[in-house]
Design an enzyme around this catalytic site. Structure first.
Site, PDB file in Angstrom:
ATOM      1  N   HIS A  65       0.834  -1.203   0.000  1.00 37.57           N
ATOM      2  CA  HIS A  65       0.000   0.000   0.000  1.00 37.57           C
ATOM      3  C   HIS A  65       0.875   1.262   0.000  1.00 37.57           C
ATOM      4  O   HIS A  65       0.592   2.245  -0.693  1.00 37.57           O
ATOM      5  CB  HIS A  65      -0.912  -0.054   1.239  1.00 37.57           C
ATOM      6  CG  HIS A  65      -1.673   1.191   1.499  1.00 37.57           C
ATOM      7  ND1 HIS A  65      -1.319   2.078   2.481  1.00 37.57           N
ATOM      8  CD2 HIS A  65      -2.770   1.727   0.899  1.00 37.57           C
ATOM      9  CE1 HIS A  65      -2.176   3.096   2.494  1.00 37.57           C
ATOM     10  NE2 HIS A  65      -3.060   2.907   1.538  1.00 37.57           N
ATOM     11  N   GLU A  68       2.202   1.810  -3.401  1.00 38.96           N
ATOM     12  CA  GLU A  68       1.144   2.378  -4.255  1.00 38.96           C
ATOM     13  C   GLU A  68       1.110   3.911  -4.122  1.00 38.96           C
ATOM     14  O   GLU A  68       1.078   4.642  -5.111  1.00 38.96           O
ATOM     15  CB  GLU A  68      -0.203   1.767  -3.850  1.00 38.96           C
ATOM     16  CG  GLU A  68      -1.422   2.385  -4.506  1.00 38.96           C
ATOM     17  CD  GLU A  68      -2.518   2.685  -3.503  1.00 38.96           C
ATOM     18  OE1 GLU A  68      -2.892   3.869  -3.367  1.00 38.96           O
ATOM     19  OE2 GLU A  68      -3.014   1.757  -2.837  1.00 38.96           O
ATOM     20  N   HIS A  69       1.150   4.396  -2.870  1.00 39.21           N
ATOM     21  CA  HIS A  69       1.164   5.853  -2.657  1.00 39.21           C
ATOM     22  C   HIS A  69       2.381   6.491  -3.333  1.00 39.21           C
ATOM     23  O   HIS A  69       2.274   7.529  -3.969  1.00 39.21           O
ATOM     24  CB  HIS A  69       1.238   6.158  -1.154  1.00 39.21           C
ATOM     25  CG  HIS A  69      -0.101   6.264  -0.498  1.00 39.21           C
ATOM     26  ND1 HIS A  69      -0.520   7.396   0.150  1.00 39.21           N
ATOM     27  CD2 HIS A  69      -1.110   5.380  -0.392  1.00 39.21           C
ATOM     28  CE1 HIS A  69      -1.732   7.201   0.647  1.00 39.21           C
ATOM     29  NE2 HIS A  69      -2.112   5.982   0.326  1.00 39.21           N
ATOM     30  N   GLU A 140      -3.913   8.105   7.558  1.00 37.47           N
ATOM     31  CA  GLU A 140      -4.870   7.190   6.927  1.00 37.47           C
ATOM     32  C   GLU A 140      -5.131   5.993   7.853  1.00 37.47           C
ATOM     33  O   GLU A 140      -6.268   5.570   8.038  1.00 37.47           O
ATOM     34  CB  GLU A 140      -4.326   6.713   5.566  1.00 37.47           C
ATOM     35  CG  GLU A 140      -5.330   5.917   4.758  1.00 37.47           C
ATOM     36  CD  GLU A 140      -4.780   5.429   3.412  1.00 37.47           C
ATOM     37  OE1 GLU A 140      -3.633   5.760   3.070  1.00 37.47           O
ATOM     38  OE2 GLU A 140      -5.525   4.714   2.726  1.00 37.47           O
TER      39      GLU A 140
END
Lengths: 414, 419
Positions: A65, A68-69, A140
């Site tokens: 993840h 991905e960012h 997040e």
């Protein structure tokens, strides 16, 4: 370029494998203005242990993840801002078994495709940019920690699985992401973002030859075999059958799970999908009893989830009397086992499932979502549609064996 | 693109022909002036009507019928459109060419049957149905608290308009929902059929045969006396209200609510859309690039406007220690817009993004249907191209001028409970 052509719902699905190993799927929706494009890799949160250059590497939870960012950051500026110039909506997501980068556009398809293929193909990480991202992703993670629906589901996975990394939260924790470095990101990228582990799905009014030409220009990596993630052996039965967490909620949330054998055939997973709708869908006796006794509200969901090394049924909702919910769920499953499922019920639900799929062809995003799912699982969409027609009542009834005591777990937030 | 026909006073059928979908969507929109005392009852009626009917005594039988129609989708939506209440009942079904069965006629008849042939006895909806739907709505209102971002936004908007009917939840307040009975709901149902403006929108490759006659036949039994709809009002000024609530959360939620001087119709709304989008819309926006990316204060920090009521909100999730820092920077970014510190790049990116979303309008039947419903009052319903032309004309002064008309009305904070 030679394309394989299949007709699905009156439109053409073209596919080819690029010389780099990248699989490309184009569904031609000529009368739509919107084009939905997804560039993805079969790499998700569960791939946190793998072999690279002969060595076994274990990376911090949440790195897929995080990667991905970070992919949106390019040496010559942010990819989001490049899309802002064309007006395309762009986004990305990481799930258990995939990471997907996408754009949705009504203009300038070629420019957008170039931006997408380029930024995902050229990694750029520095110590400074990694540190900055730790702040944003930390926020997040805190946001997810405050979401009881998210927690109840992830806690269920912790109850169902003992070894499989599906039990780890997709974004990781503040502690695990603090261990992520630019070097680790490059290692994961080089292992899993190789074109032969990736796919490109495009739904809209596009020219396939233009797509092939742009792929030639932007995908410069040579074909190499993708690395494989390493999973420890997972026991058949659940890790524990109960898990609870205290959070401030107006009424307790529950997630009931039944662990299934992983890596079933397409026919078996399709039959499971239909079975879950028969047992717990809005036409089921289970759903009617739960609603009539005011035990659930209409955000109750029942789903079958499957992927690399995992498969489970989850029933989720909120209730003041979770014990009674469980009683009814188990009682209705027992009745189905004892009395069987009627041919009429089976045919109606099958007709409904066919309708659900046909309607998705009205929307480029939904067609893309089906194609992405097929690409990740390496199945053929046309084959999947054919299998639904062929599923019999016996196929569905055979799946009832999944619902047994040792496969059952309950997660609650109260 | 649209064929509009008034078949009775304030009853229109609007047909939008489009060949690209394999489904047809029909929506009955009942529009009434917003009246605080009637919100809860009116809002529950569409859900009651779509959960059962005289010929479908429980939702299980109805759902089986829908599955048998290849998963025809019947649903209800309640919302406010400015100072009017919008109640929608829709059906979306596969066309006969796809199913190779007589699907369309059966689906249309089912929709009409549910709307005009409800399960009532002696002038009241049946208790078991009423209690079931009341429970579901009450749970929905309560469940809002579990979704803290939505909850914070809803409480802020409620506070901004606390002295008018708009300052209610769209489903009504919990105590009003719990007080509803079979009789009050039946009266509300009759009132809706009598008093509302009715828009019947059909989006599909062909108009279902005889729909006009079928609707007229059913409405002819009702003594129609349509009510005049409200003209939406928005006023700003007065002192800023500050609300702080506490919950067991880790991350604080902050919402700032700003009111403008008036509501905006679709053709007037271009400058407003650009203003809020440049402030906190896309990834090129000031709040995204500064508050999120540069200062790493928030994962989300977004501005959203509601043109039909003339207000906008900014919401973010932020660590408690950074609340003041985030608030100061958010207000600073807003001031920069008011001072005209907007780059051509920002304007161009925002115009491009807004036009992109308008282009895609005709790729979704529900989007087309909603567009027609809220813009129906024009003689010729504006197209997405009309709105794009307006967006093209907006200049920096228009954005600055509209930004200056908004005043902060409510500051809402949801803070972690101290352990």
């Amino acid at each position: 370029m030679k394309f394989k052509t299949t007709e699905i719902n009156g439109k053409q699905l073209l596919s080819f494998t690029h010389k780099s190993g990248l699989e490309v799927f184009i569904y031609k929706m000529e009368d739509f203005r919107t084009t939905y494009t997804v560039f993805g890799t079969r790499y998700g949160s569960i791939d946190n242990c793998f072999s690279a250059d002969g060595e076994t590497v274990t990376v911090p939870a949440g790195i897929a993840h995080f990667l991905e960012h970070k992919m949106f950051e390019c040496e010559d500026g942010d990819a989001f801002l490049k899309f802002a110039k064309t007006g395309a909506y762009s986004n990305a997501y990481t799930s258990f078994d995939r990471t997907c980068y996408l754009f949705n556009s009504t203009n300038l398809f070629e420019e957008n495709l170039k931006i997408l293929l380029n930024f995902v193909s050229v990694p750029y990480f520095t110590k400074e940019t990694v540190e900055k991202e730790q702040g944003i992703i930390g926020q997040e993670i805190t946001m997810y920690d405050d979401m009881p629906n998210w927690r109840v589901f992830h806690n269920l996975l912790n109850a169902l699985y003992k070894e499989h990394p599906i039990k780890i939260d997709i974004p990781g924790t503040k502690e695990t992401i603090a261990k992520i470095t630019d070097k680790l990101l490059y290692s994961c990228y080089n292992t899993f973002y190789t074109p032969s582990n990736m796919f490109l799905v495009i739904c809209g009014d596009v020219d396939e030859n233009t797509v092939a030409k742009i792929a030639d220009q932007e995908i410069l990596q040579v074909k190499k075999e993708p690395a494989k993630a390493i999973f420890k052996e997972e026991p058949k039965s659940v890790c524990k059958n109960f898990i609870s967490q205290k959070m401030e909620v107006l009424k307790p949330l529950f997630a009931i799970g039944f662990k299934d054998m992983a890596n079933k055939t397409l026919k078996q997973t399709t039959a499971m999908d239909i079975l879950v709708k028969i047992l717990a869908g809005e036409t089921s006796n289970m759903y009617k009893r739960l609603i009539d006794e005011k035990l659930i509200d209409d955000d109750f969901t029942a789903e079958y989830n499957s992927g690399r090394g995992f498969a489970f049924v989850s029933l989720e909702g909120a209730s003041d009397n979770v014990n009674r919910v469980c009683e009814i769920v188990l009682d209705e499953i027992e009745k189905a086992k004892q009395n069987g499922i009627s041919e009429e019920e089976f045919n109606t639900v099958k007709k409904g499932v066919t309708g659900i799929i046909l309607k998705q062809f009205n929307n480029p995003e939904q067609v893309a979502s089906m194609l992405v799912d097929c690409a990740v699982k390496k199945v053929d969409l046309a084959e999947e549609l054919k299998i639904i027609k062929e599923i019999t009542l016996k196929d569905v009834t055979d799946c009832l064996e999944v619902f047994k005591k040792e496969n059952y777990a309950l997660s609650i937030i109260e | 693109m649209c064929n509009k026909e008034e078949i009775l006073k304030n009853v229109k059928i609007i047909y939008n022909k489009t060949e690209k979908f394999n489904t047809t969507r029909i929506a009955f929109n009942f529009i009434l002036p917003l009246n605080e005392k009637e919100i809860a009852a009116n809002a529950l009626v569409p859900y009651l009507l779509t959960s059962c009917g005289k010929n479908y005594p429980d939702f299980q039988k109805l759902n089986l019928k829908l599955l048998d129609l290849y998963n025809a989708d019947i649903g209800a939506v309640c919302d406010f459109n400015g100072d009017n209440q919008l109640l929608k009942i829709y059906c979306s079904f596969l066309n006969d060419e796809v199913t190779e069965e007589k699907n369309e006629e059966k689906a249309v008849n089912l929709l009409l049957d549910l709307i005009f042939n409800p399960r009532v006895e002696n002038g009241a909806f049946l208790k078991e149905d009423v209690e079931r739907e009341k429970h579901l709505t009450a749970e929905k209102i309560k469940a809002l608290f579990n979704e803290k971002r939505k909850y914070a936004l809803a409480v802020t908007v409620k506070d901004m308009f606390k002295n008018e009917p708009y300052g209610n939840f769209v489903s009504g307040n919990l105590e009003d929902v719990l007080a509803l009975t079979g009789e009050t709901l039946y009266n509300a149902y009759i009132n809706i059929l009598k008093k509302s403006t009715i828009l019947i929108n059909v989006i599909g490759s062909k108009e279902p045969a005889g729909i006009k006659e079928k609707v007229l036949e059913r409405l002819s039994k009702i003594d129609r006396d349509p009510a005049e709809l409200n003209e939406t009002k928005t006023e700003n000024g007065g002192k800023v209200n500050e609300i702080t609530e506490y919950a067991e959360i880790a991350q604080a939620k902050m919402v700032l609510g700003f009111k403008g001087e008036k509501p905006y119709n679709i053709l007037e709304s271009a400058a407003l859309s650009l203003f809020t989008d440049i402030l906190g819309g896309g990834p090129y926006s000031k709040l995204f690039t500064v508050v999120r990316e540069k200062m790493s204060l928030c994962y989300y920090c977004a501005a959203r406007s509601k043109r039909s009521k003339g207000y906008f909100t900014i919401d973010c999730g932020v660590d408690v220690a950074n609340i003041e820092k985030a608030k100061a920077e958010i207000l600073n970014q807003l001031e920069l817009i008011k001072k005209g510190e907007i780059s051509l790049d920002e304007i161009l990116s925002s115009k491009t993004a807004l036009k992109e979303s308008l282009y895609s309008l005709n790729d979704s039947q529900s989007a087309i249907e909603n567009w027609i419903t809220v813009n129906e009052n024009y003689k010729h319903i504006p197209t997405n191209q009309d709105v794009m032309a307006r967006i093209d004309k907006v200049n920096i002064n228009d954005i600055v001028n509209i930004a200056k008309t908004f005043k902060l009305s409510t500051v809402y904070l949801l803070l972690p409970k101290q352990k």
